[in-house]
Design an enzyme around this catalytic site. Sequence first.
Site, mmCIF file in Angstrom:
data_model
loop_
_atom_site.group_PDB
_atom_site.id
_atom_site.type_symbol
_atom_site.label_atom_id
_atom_site.label_comp_id
_atom_site.label_asym_id
_atom_site.label_seq_id
_atom_site.Cartn_x
_atom_site.Cartn_y
_atom_site.Cartn_z
ATOM 1 N N ASP A 134 0.851 -1.196 0.000
ATOM 2 C CA ASP A 134 0.000 0.000 0.000
ATOM 3 C C ASP A 134 0.890 1.250 0.000
ATOM 4 O O ASP A 134 1.851 1.301 -0.770
ATOM 5 C CB ASP A 134 -0.964 -0.042 1.193
ATOM 6 C CG ASP A 134 -2.100 0.964 1.071
ATOM 7 O OD1 ASP A 134 -3.118 0.638 0.440
ATOM 8 O OD2 ASP A 134 -1.955 2.093 1.580
ATOM 9 N N TYR A 261 -2.903 10.986 0.339
ATOM 10 C CA TYR A 261 -3.772 11.046 -0.836
ATOM 11 C C TYR A 261 -3.863 12.467 -1.364
ATOM 12 O O TYR A 261 -3.815 12.700 -2.584
ATOM 13 C CB TYR A 261 -5.167 10.527 -0.479
ATOM 14 C CG TYR A 261 -5.195 9.056 -0.160
ATOM 15 C CD1 TYR A 261 -5.335 8.105 -1.169
ATOM 16 C CD2 TYR A 261 -5.056 8.610 1.146
ATOM 17 C CE1 TYR A 261 -5.336 6.750 -0.880
ATOM 18 C CE2 TYR A 261 -5.055 7.259 1.444
ATOM 19 C CZ TYR A 261 -5.192 6.336 0.431
ATOM 20 O OH TYR A 261 -5.187 4.994 0.722
ATOM 21 N N HIS A 316 -4.503 -7.757 -0.300
ATOM 22 C CA HIS A 316 -3.817 -6.497 -0.085
ATOM 23 C C HIS A 316 -3.119 -6.428 1.271
ATOM 24 O O HIS A 316 -2.077 -5.794 1.403
ATOM 25 C CB HIS A 316 -4.839 -5.366 -0.209
ATOM 26 C CG HIS A 316 -4.264 -3.998 -0.187
ATOM 27 N ND1 HIS A 316 -3.457 -3.509 -1.191
ATOM 28 C CD2 HIS A 316 -4.361 -2.993 0.725
ATOM 29 C CE1 HIS A 316 -3.112 -2.265 -0.910
ATOM 30 N NE2 HIS A 316 -3.638 -1.935 0.244
#
Length: 340
Positions: A134, A261, A316
């Site tokens: 990630d 982000y 993930h």
Amino acid sequence: MSTLVEYWRDHFDWRAQEARLNTFPQYKVRLHAIDLHFLHVPGKGPDPHPLLLSHGWPGSVFEFLELIPRLTDPERFGGDPADAFTVVAPSLPGYGLSFTPGQPRFGVEAIADCFAELMSGVLGYERFAAQGGDWGSFVTARLGYAYPERLSGIHLNMMPVRRDPQMLSNPTPEESRYLEELQVWLKEETGYQWIQGTRPQTLAFALTDSPTGLAAWIVEKFRAWSDCGGDIEAVFSRDHLLANISLYWFTGAIGSSFWPYYARMHGPWPIPSGETVTIPTGYCEFPREILRPPRSVAERTFTNIQRWSMMKRGGHFAAMEQPDALAAEVREFFRPLRRA
């Protein structure tokens, strides 16, 4: 959600999870104007190699509690003590115990700089390994690009390549499969990225106000991104899910965790256009990873891939889902690089 929240409210034992975390040596150090939290676990072997583990969103250092012993004490799990690592696992700046209100916000490049200073400037490791998934894969890749002289190699369980459907002309069948997968991902799965990357504060008010809202926002990702077949508790226990959620809730760090982000959407890609990562790179593809670019795509950025493994199960959150398999891959990849 009603079942999970009821369990959280009436039965969950945070103190047990706190004690679980506290079995690992932990520290804080003042770096880059924040108090950075990290686990520092000595390896049990003849010459343990330092390894930096970087988590992502919506995770935390709780992701690594099953993985770390398999890396620091491989003999305990049937491995070779010569493969032992000394593990350093920080909470990303702005996450969990690396957050206090009002502190500076960090994007990927700043996180990598901070971690490089932790490993070399604070802990004195002139040469170390790095692994991540990630956001941790982006941080790890950035370290490999910006500090190649310090890294023995990098290992990734998510491949952080550009997500541009126009990047391939005359694609091979494998590349066509990836482009189709990417189109679906961009259309159906990136809503969280857009709100976290463009209106993080608005969302942060809601999730900091409602523990149920926070739990739903995080649990949905553990369900969608794991190899659980729709039954999240087939892979993750309620206690392990809620330990991670509780850390976000108790620290009030969900808003600051969105910052990578925002920085990503308003800045350049962490590996500059036209540049490459040239140090030894290992990668393991878990079948339920959110995106699975083929090696031909990855090699445009990572020009020294020395191990590419296809895993049988997992998604993930590999460190939580398949700690044995991930630890074995990390040991195999770094074994020839420790003294190279």
